[in-house]
Design a protein around this motif. Structure first.
Motif, mmCIF file in Angstrom:
data_model
loop_
_atom_site.group_PDB
_atom_site.id
_atom_site.type_symbol
_atom_site.label_atom_id
_atom_site.label_comp_id
_atom_site.label_asym_id
_atom_site.label_seq_id
_atom_site.Cartn_x
_atom_site.Cartn_y
_atom_site.Cartn_z
ATOM 1 N N CYS A 1 0.827 -1.202 0.000
ATOM 2 C CA CYS A 1 0.000 0.000 0.000
ATOM 3 C C CYS A 1 0.866 1.258 0.000
ATOM 4 O O CYS A 1 2.081 1.193 0.147
ATOM 5 N N THR A 2 0.188 2.386 -0.179
ATOM 6 C CA THR A 2 0.874 3.669 -0.094
ATOM 7 C C THR A 2 0.183 4.505 0.985
ATOM 8 O O THR A 2 -1.022 4.716 0.887
ATOM 9 N N PRO A 3 0.922 4.874 2.025
ATOM 10 C CA PRO A 3 2.334 4.622 2.266
ATOM 11 C C PRO A 3 2.574 3.257 2.916
ATOM 12 O O PRO A 3 1.754 2.773 3.689
ATOM 13 N N ASP A 4 3.695 2.650 2.593
ATOM 14 C CA ASP A 4 4.157 1.400 3.210
ATOM 15 C C ASP A 4 5.572 1.689 3.692
ATOM 16 O O ASP A 4 6.438 2.046 2.901
ATOM 17 N N ILE A 5 5.801 1.575 4.996
ATOM 18 C CA ILE A 5 7.017 2.083 5.640
ATOM 19 C C ILE A 5 7.881 0.940 6.168
ATOM 20 O O ILE A 5 7.396 0.058 6.874
#
Length: 184
Positions: free
Chosen positions: A120-124
């Protein structure tokens, strides 16, 4: 907009090298970041409302930890044919509009995102000096309202790594728009 949560790749996973162009005209790899004690890789894009909601907090966080050996890096991997707002050209414009103070890279092939198991966005993803995964999860506890944030998960994780302490906070998945994959 399809809401997804990060896959929570196992802690201790080694960082994966890459070679990607940045909006600043430079090419980046892991070697570009060897001087930093903490490397934060964020899969993100231009059009996602979840990214738009947190981008200023990410910029502020990079500013806050600037002299402490921490580097944030954004990587956009979305399918630009179906989502032209995420094109490399748009990335240039958006990074200037947002005033981004960290490298913003383009993974046109999507190979880097696949290797990281980004969802996904954001994916950290956060790595320490040994470049193994020490934190993966959300930025904070209120993605859509910065005034109601009471726990800064990513900042706490970074502080722990900088202090050579184990990250003890519960790591909660990041959430955001699905990565827009190319179909073959």
């Amino acid at each position: 907009m399809a809401l997804l949560h990060s896959s929570m790749v196992p802690l201790g996973t080694a960082v994966i090298d890459f070679k990607l162009p940045g909006v600043d005209g430079k090419e980046y790899s892991l070697k570009s970041f060897t001087a930093y004690k903490v490397l934060v890789i964020i899969f993100m894009c231009n059009h996602c409302p979840y990214v738009k909601a947190v981008i200023q907090r990410l910029i502020d966080l990079q500013q806050e930890v600037l002299g402490q050996g921490v580097r944030l890096v954004g990587i956009n991997c979305n399918n630009v044919i179906k989502y032209p707002d995420d094109s490399f050209e748009s990335m240039h414009r958006i990074s200037k509009e947002w005033g981004m103070n960290f490298p913003y890279l383009f993974d046109e092939s999507q190979e880097v995102a696949k290797q990281y198991d980004a969802v996904c966005t954001p994916d950290i993803y956060v790595y320490g000096t040994k470049r193994i995964l020490l934190y993966r999860g959300r930025l904070d506890n209120n993605w859509d309202n910065p005034d109601k944030v009471s726990r800064r998960d990513l900042k706490q994780a970074i502080d722990s790594i900088l202090s050579d302490r184990k990250i003890t906070i519960k790591q909660i998945p990041s959430m955001g728009c699905s990565i827009k994959w190319k179909t073959t």
